[in-house]
Structure formats: C-alpha cells, structure tokens
Scaffold this motif. Structure first.
Motif, PDB file in Angstrom:
ATOM      1  N   ILE A 256       0.844  -1.192   0.000  1.00  0.00           N
ATOM      2  CA  ILE A 256       0.000   0.000   0.000  1.00  0.00           C
ATOM      3  C   ILE A 256       0.880   1.242   0.000  1.00  0.00           C
ATOM      4  O   ILE A 256       1.817   1.354   0.787  1.00  0.00           O
ATOM      5  CB  ILE A 256      -0.911   0.025   1.247  1.00  0.00           C
ATOM      6  N   ILE A 257       0.576   2.173  -0.893  1.00  0.00           N
ATOM      7  CA  ILE A 257       1.228   3.482  -0.898  1.00  0.00           C
ATOM      8  C   ILE A 257       0.217   4.490  -0.369  1.00  0.00           C
ATOM      9  O   ILE A 257      -0.892   4.610  -0.904  1.00  0.00           O
ATOM     10  CB  ILE A 257       1.691   3.874  -2.308  1.00  0.00           C
ATOM     11  N   HIS A 258       0.599   5.206   0.674  1.00  0.00           N
ATOM     12  CA  HIS A 258      -0.337   6.120   1.328  1.00  0.00           C
ATOM     13  C   HIS A 258      -0.695   7.289   0.417  1.00  0.00           C
ATOM     14  O   HIS A 258      -1.843   7.674   0.278  1.00  0.00           O
ATOM     15  CB  HIS A 258       0.261   6.634   2.637  1.00  0.00           C
ATOM     16  N   ARG A 259       0.300   7.924  -0.180  1.00  0.00           N
ATOM     17  CA  ARG A 259       0.164   8.986  -1.174  1.00  0.00           C
ATOM     18  C   ARG A 259      -0.205  10.349  -0.596  1.00  0.00           C
ATOM     19  O   ARG A 259      -0.287  11.333  -1.329  1.00  0.00           O
ATOM     20  CB  ARG A 259      -0.837   8.602  -2.277  1.00  0.00           C
ATOM     21  N   ASP A 260      -0.440  10.461   0.698  1.00  0.00           N
ATOM     22  CA  ASP A 260      -0.711  11.779   1.276  1.00  0.00           C
ATOM     23  C   ASP A 260      -0.171  11.854   2.705  1.00  0.00           C
ATOM     24  O   ASP A 260      -0.869  12.237   3.640  1.00  0.00           O
ATOM     25  CB  ASP A 260      -2.209  12.075   1.254  1.00  0.00           C
ATOM     26  N   VAL A 261       1.102  11.462   2.862  1.00  0.00           N
ATOM     27  CA  VAL A 261       1.743  11.504   4.175  1.00  0.00           C
ATOM     28  C   VAL A 261       2.047  12.957   4.513  1.00  0.00           C
ATOM     29  O   VAL A 261       2.730  13.655   3.757  1.00  0.00           O
ATOM     30  CB  VAL A 261       3.053  10.681   4.180  1.00  0.00           C
ATOM     31  N   LYS A 262       1.517  13.429   5.643  1.00  0.00           N
ATOM     32  CA  LYS A 262       1.769  14.795   6.117  1.00  0.00           C
ATOM     33  C   LYS A 262       1.417  14.860   7.592  1.00  0.00           C
ATOM     34  O   LYS A 262       0.726  13.970   8.127  1.00  0.00           O
ATOM     35  CB  LYS A 262       0.955  15.808   5.316  1.00  0.00           C
ATOM     36  N   THR A 263       1.874  15.905   8.260  1.00  0.00           N
ATOM     37  CA  THR A 263       1.656  16.001   9.713  1.00  0.00           C
ATOM     38  C   THR A 263       0.174  16.117  10.056  1.00  0.00           C
ATOM     39  O   THR A 263      -0.238  15.695  11.131  1.00  0.00           O
ATOM     40  CB  THR A 263       2.417  17.204  10.295  1.00  0.00           C
ATOM     41  N   LEU A 300       0.625  20.025  -1.526  1.00  0.00           N
ATOM     42  CA  LEU A 300       1.784  20.842  -1.836  1.00  0.00           C
ATOM     43  C   LEU A 300       2.675  20.973  -0.611  1.00  0.00           C
ATOM     44  O   LEU A 300       2.204  21.191   0.506  1.00  0.00           O
ATOM     45  CB  LEU A 300       1.342  22.235  -2.308  1.00  0.00           C
ATOM     46  N   GLY A 301       3.957  20.880  -0.844  1.00  0.00           N
ATOM     47  CA  GLY A 301       4.917  20.911   0.255  1.00  0.00           C
ATOM     48  C   GLY A 301       5.391  19.521   0.618  1.00  0.00           C
ATOM     49  O   GLY A 301       6.514  19.349   1.088  1.00  0.00           O
ATOM     50  N   TYR A 302       4.510  18.517   0.405  1.00  0.00           N
ATOM     51  CA  TYR A 302       4.835  17.124   0.703  1.00  0.00           C
ATOM     52  C   TYR A 302       4.916  16.277  -0.566  1.00  0.00           C
ATOM     53  O   TYR A 302       5.327  15.127  -0.522  1.00  0.00           O
ATOM     54  CB  TYR A 302       3.789  16.509   1.624  1.00  0.00           C
ATOM     55  N   LEU A 303       4.488  16.844  -1.689  1.00  0.00           N
ATOM     56  CA  LEU A 303       4.337  16.075  -2.922  1.00  0.00           C
ATOM     57  C   LEU A 303       5.696  15.794  -3.565  1.00  0.00           C
ATOM     58  O   LEU A 303       6.492  16.701  -3.790  1.00  0.00           O
ATOM     59  CB  LEU A 303       3.439  16.849  -3.891  1.00  0.00           C
ATOM     60  N   ASP A 304       5.916  14.531  -3.865  1.00  0.00           N
ATOM     61  CA  ASP A 304       7.144  14.087  -4.509  1.00  0.00           C
ATOM     62  C   ASP A 304       7.272  14.751  -5.884  1.00  0.00           C
ATOM     63  O   ASP A 304       6.412  14.556  -6.751  1.00  0.00           O
ATOM     64  CB  ASP A 304       7.090  12.555  -4.643  1.00  0.00           C
ATOM     65  N   PRO A 305       8.342  15.533  -6.140  1.00  0.00           N
ATOM     66  CA  PRO A 305       8.466  16.221  -7.436  1.00  0.00           C
ATOM     67  C   PRO A 305       8.579  15.258  -8.620  1.00  0.00           C
ATOM     68  O   PRO A 305       8.090  15.564  -9.712  1.00  0.00           O
ATOM     69  CB  PRO A 305       9.743  17.055  -7.266  1.00  0.00           C
ATOM     70  N   GLU A 306       9.183  14.096  -8.417  1.00  0.00           N
ATOM     71  CA  GLU A 306       9.297  13.125  -9.508  1.00  0.00           C
ATOM     72  C   GLU A 306       7.926  12.575  -9.864  1.00  0.00           C
ATOM     73  O   GLU A 306       7.569  12.447 -11.049  1.00  0.00           O
ATOM     74  CB  GLU A 306      10.234  11.985  -9.095  1.00  0.00           C
ATOM     75  N   TYR A 307       7.113  12.258  -8.873  1.00  0.00           N
ATOM     76  CA  TYR A 307       5.748  11.794  -9.109  1.00  0.00           C
ATOM     77  C   TYR A 307       4.924  12.900  -9.769  1.00  0.00           C
ATOM     78  O   TYR A 307       4.140  12.658 -10.690  1.00  0.00           O
ATOM     79  CB  TYR A 307       5.134  11.360  -7.775  1.00  0.00           C
ATOM     80  N   TYR A 308       5.132  14.138  -9.329  1.00  0.00           N
ATOM     81  CA  TYR A 308       4.405  15.282  -9.887  1.00  0.00           C
ATOM     82  C   TYR A 308       4.706  15.439 -11.382  1.00  0.00           C
ATOM     83  O   TYR A 308       3.815  15.737 -12.183  1.00  0.00           O
ATOM     84  CB  TYR A 308       4.794  16.552  -9.135  1.00  0.00           C
ATOM     85  N   ASN A 309       5.952  15.217 -11.775  1.00  0.00           N
ATOM     86  CA  ASN A 309       6.369  15.421 -13.164  1.00  0.00           C
ATOM     87  C   ASN A 309       6.032  14.251 -14.078  1.00  0.00           C
ATOM     88  O   ASN A 309       5.787  14.441 -15.273  1.00  0.00           O
ATOM     89  CB  ASN A 309       7.877  15.688 -13.230  1.00  0.00           C
ATOM     90  N   THR A 310       6.005  13.032 -13.531  1.00  0.00           N
ATOM     91  CA  THR A 310       5.824  11.847 -14.377  1.00  0.00           C
ATOM     92  C   THR A 310       4.468  11.155 -14.206  1.00  0.00           C
ATOM     93  O   THR A 310       4.025  10.426 -15.102  1.00  0.00           O
ATOM     94  CB  THR A 310       6.921  10.808 -14.080  1.00  0.00           C
ATOM     95  N   GLN A 333       8.957  23.873  11.920  1.00  0.00           N
ATOM     96  CA  GLN A 333       8.432  24.794  10.912  1.00  0.00           C
ATOM     97  C   GLN A 333       7.558  24.047   9.916  1.00  0.00           C
ATOM     98  O   GLN A 333       7.667  22.841   9.750  1.00  0.00           O
ATOM     99  CB  GLN A 333       9.594  25.489  10.177  1.00  0.00           C
ATOM    100  N   LYS A 334       6.683  24.819   9.227  1.00  0.00           N
ATOM    101  CA  LYS A 334       5.744  24.222   8.283  1.00  0.00           C
ATOM    102  C   LYS A 334       6.444  23.830   6.987  1.00  0.00           C
ATOM    103  O   LYS A 334       7.482  24.376   6.633  1.00  0.00           O
ATOM    104  CB  LYS A 334       4.614  25.208   7.978  1.00  0.00           C
ATOM    105  N   ALA A 335       5.832  22.880   6.282  1.00  0.00           N
ATOM    106  CA  ALA A 335       6.401  22.400   5.021  1.00  0.00           C
ATOM    107  C   ALA A 335       6.491  23.513   3.985  1.00  0.00           C
ATOM    108  O   ALA A 335       7.446  23.592   3.219  1.00  0.00           O
ATOM    109  CB  ALA A 335       5.567  21.245   4.478  1.00  0.00           C
ATOM    110  N   LEU A 336       5.491  24.366   3.955  1.00  0.00           N
ATOM    111  CA  LEU A 336       5.510  25.554   3.095  1.00  0.00           C
ATOM    112  C   LEU A 336       5.288  26.774   3.962  1.00  0.00           C
ATOM    113  O   LEU A 336       4.324  26.810   4.736  1.00  0.00           O
ATOM    114  CB  LEU A 336       4.409  25.479   2.034  1.00  0.00           C
ATOM    115  N   CYS A 337       6.158  27.758   3.846  1.00  0.00           N
ATOM    116  CA  CYS A 337       6.011  28.979   4.642  1.00  0.00           C
ATOM    117  C   CYS A 337       6.436  30.158   3.776  1.00  0.00           C
ATOM    118  O   CYS A 337       7.615  30.290   3.417  1.00  0.00           O
ATOM    119  CB  CYS A 337       6.855  28.907   5.911  1.00  0.00           C
TER     120      CYS A 337
END
Length: 460
Positions: A256-263, A300-310, A333-337
């Motif tokens: 299983i791939i979670h695909r939305d791992v974040k705090t 956004l902030g947690y998204l894998d850039p390679e997955y985002y591009n391909t 600190q937050k993932a995006l600030c």
C-alpha cells in the motif's frame, strides 16, 4: 282484614274506549303496569301532542361533530398510507445509495476472506443520526478538504469519529470507498482503526476510533503547539511513522502506498502515540508491479516532485513525504512557509541549503536541541535530506529509514540506561567482548539494525 285483587289492564290490546291507548300507531304502544307508553324506533322521537313518531332533527352541533369525525378518519387513513409510502421510498432510497456507494462490492470483499481486518461493521443511517445528535453543529470535530468529522456516541457509550464526505463531490465518495478497501487490508497498532462505514446515506460515512489529542500538525504548529514535544517524543513519533510506512510498503497483505503523508494526517493519542490516518488517496499495488501511473494527487509541500512530473507512483513517493515530515519534527516549521526568504519557502530547500552550508543547527527547533542530542539530531537531519532527494532511485527504502531511526532510538535508550546503571553496563560490555572473541557476535550497530528490521517486518 280485607284483600283487594288488582288486575292490570293492557291498554295496547283493550277494546274498551275507557282503557284504550292513544298512540297514533298501535304498533308503537307498549304496556306497563298501571298504564302504557308509545315507543318510537331508532331515529324517531314521540310528538306528545299528536302521540305520533317523527324523525329526529339533527342540530348543527351534531352535523359538525359527525363531519369532523369523518374528516379525521380520512386524514388518519391518508397519513397512514403516506407514512407507509414514505417508509417504502426511504427504504428504496437507502438501498439505492447503498448500491451507488459500492455497498454490494464492499460486502463481497469484506466477507470473502480477502481482508486482514474482517471486523469492519456496516452501520445504519438511523444509528448515525442518533450518534451525532442529528449531525449537530456542536459535534463537529473538524472540517477540511476530505469533508466534515463529527464526534459520535454509540449505544454502548463508546466515542467514535464519524467522517462525512462533502455533498455533491463524487471524487470524495470514491476516496471514501477506497479508504474502506485499503484499511480493510491493514491491521497495525500505528494505523487509525476503521470501525465501519454507513453507505445508506447520499454520501458515505466512515466510522473510526476516536483519537483525542489532535494531529501532529496541531502539536507542531497549531492549537497544541504550546505543549511542546520533547526530542524523545519526536524521535519516537518518527520511528512509529516510519515503521508504519515500512509495514504498508513491505509487510501488508497487498503493498500500500499512502500517497498523502503529512503532519495533518498523523493523529496522536493521549500517550502521544502516532496513528497514521486518511487513506482516501492511498493505492494498493499489485504484487507484480512496482509502480502505477495515476492522476497526481497529494498536498503541496509534501508532494514528490518526480511523481508530480511523471505521474508514476511508487513507494519512494511516500519516502519523500516522510522526509518532509521528519524536517518538520526537527525544525518545528511548516512544510511551506511564505514568510521565509524566496529561496527557502519550501522546507526541503531550506533544510538542504542548511546541510550543504554546514549550519544545520540553525534550522533545528531550539526547544529540543541540547548538547547531549546534537549528534542524534544531525543524523536524523541527514536521513531527512536523503529521503527528499530529487530522484526517487537515490532515496532509501522506507524499511531502511525505519531501521536507521529505530537504531538511533535504541542506542539512545541504551546510553540513557548505561548512565543510570554503570555497573550493569560494564558487566554487559564484558559479556559482549567474550562473545565477540568466540565469533558468535556481530557489531553493535548491525545487531541493532537487524533487530529493528525484523521488528518492522513483523508489523509490531
């Protein structure tokens, strides 16, 4: 003594004019001792002037009463018919929603012995209304992109969290059903437990165990941030999350791939034990495949850039997201600030530049860093940077990350124990030396790493 014999005369039959009755209709005459009376049939009354029977006159009150009774009788009959029709229509509607929400397939999957968690219960719509007090506003625990979460109280007084999808959002419905199917494959103490679902409503409901201490995001950045997490807490939480993801990737019945791992998707219970939640975006990976091509989804902030591009999804996407979570635990600190400088609005860039310039301690949360844990923190920071490398093939597997973090924690506990009990530690070190001379021991780090790996594979 004198006795008089009195004989009653029947006026109704007497032919004597003296004792004859005066009822206009002889058939109405009724004899009685010492006289007679005229009896009218039902619906008629006696007119004493003419001694004849006349039809009774019904007053307005009588007419109104009769009309009212008749109207109420009709109304009651109509109401009963409508109630039966409504009940039938509601039953048909609930059945329609049940099928529409994938209930048939879900029941088949849950009862087919294909799941590792067969205790998922199908709840009724009425039961959910009662549990949430009619979805009262005071029962709302939170609202977001995934819908609304209510606090529910079941008949046995157990408290649950009830997640309701947004009305009219078909993608949410699909994610809810996906979450049930994914969680039915998982039985792990660090995954929030799905108790059941309700599919009789227009949008499905998911019922979870109630976790009462908020999310990891709340503790780092939100309403619980004043209750700061110690370094020991953060390291243990990181180990628990990493171990859970390693279990999902390598030890679940279907990977299983979670695909939305974040705090925000990591819940904490009263003991600050991590519970990975929100599997709506997760994907089951067939055993003969290492990756899937999917529509890009994540935060956004947690998204894998390679997955985002391909659009190619694999377990390394979760590794990247976990690396961001690790950076949040280290820095607070937050993932995006957007308040940070332009080049470091993304926490990954901020961290990477700090590591490259050998100033990693500048980005560490000052609440947790001490002279005693600097080396541990630096090692965890290194792991976080490795997890967030641009190319997926350069990132470690989740199993390797979990083993390294577990090794750090075990070593830390061992050092803490040796500081408290130096004599016992000295004795154990002597035993290890003797064992090593006998050729039956491996190095200390390898031993720890192997134990940690076995621990993770067993699903704890």
């Amino acid at each position: 003594m004198l006795y008089f014999l009195v004989t009653d005369i029947d006026e109704c039959t007497s032919k004597s004019t003296i004792h004859k009755h005066n009822c206009s209709d002889p058939s109405t005459c009724r004899n009685k001792v010492g006289g007679f009376y005229c009896k009218c049939r039902s619906g008629y009354r006696l007119d004493t002037t003419k001694m004849s029977c006349k039809r009774k006159d019904f007053g307005w009150a009588t007419i109104l009463l009769g009309t009212t009774i008749g109207f109420l009788s009709i109304l009651l009959a109509v109401s009963c018919v409508r109630q039966k029709m409504k009940h039938r229509n509601n039953s048909q509607l609930r059945q329609k929603f049940f099928v529409q929400n994938g209930g048939g397939l879900l029941v088949q999957r849950l009862s087919g012995g294909e799941t590792s968690n067969s205790n998922i219960k199908i709840f009724t719509e009425e039961g959910m209304k009662t549990a949430t007090n009619g979805y009262d506003q005071s029962r709302i625990l939170g609202q977001g992109g995934q819908g609304t979460v209510y606090k529910g109280i079941l008949p046995d007084n157990s408290i649950v969290a009830i997640k309701k999808a947004r009305l009219g959002d078909n993608s949410q419905v699909e994610q809810f059903i996906n979450e049930v199917l994914v969680l039915s494959q998982i039985n792990h103490r660090n995954v929030v437990k799905l108790l059941g679902c309700c599919l009789e409503t227009e949008v499905p409901l998911l019922i979870y165990e109630f976790i009462n201490s908020g999310t990891l995001f709340d503790h780092l950045h939100g309403s619980f941030s004043s209750l700061s997490l110690t370094w020991e807490h953060r390291l243990r939480i990181a180990v628990e999350i990493a171990g859970t993801l390693a279990y999902l990737h390598s030890s679940a019945s279907i990977p299983i791939i979670h695909r939305d791992v974040k705090t925000a998707n990591i819940l904490l219970d009263e003991n600050l034990t991590a519970k990975v939640a929100d599997f709506g975006a997760s994907r089951l990976i067939p055993m003969d495949k290492e990756q899937l091509t999917t529509m890009v989804q994540g935060t956004l902030g947690y998204l894998d850039p390679e997955y985002y591009n391909t659009g190619l999804l694999n377990e390394k996407s979760d590794v990247y997201s976990f690396g961001v979570v690790l950076m949040e635990l280290l820095s607070g600190q937050k993932a995006l600030c957007f308040e940070r400088p332009q080049y470091s609005k993304h926490l990954v860039s901020y961290f990477a530049s700090a590591i490259k310039e050998n100033r990693v301690y500048e980005v560490i949360d000052e609440k947790v860093m001490t002279e005693d844990n600097k080396m541990e923190i630096k090692e965890v920071a290194r792991i976080a940077v490795e997890c967030t490398r641009l190319m997926g093939e350069e990132r470690p597997k989740m199993k390797e990350v979990a083993a390294e973090l577990e090794g750090l924690r075990v070593t830390k506990d061992k050092h803490h124990w040796s500081d408290q009990y130096p004599e016992e530690t000295e004795h154990l070190v002597g035993v290890e030396i003797i064992s090593a001379q006998g050729g039956s021991s491996t190095t200390d780090y390898d031993s720890i790493k192997n134990v940690a790996t076995l621990h993770i594979e067993a699903g704890r």
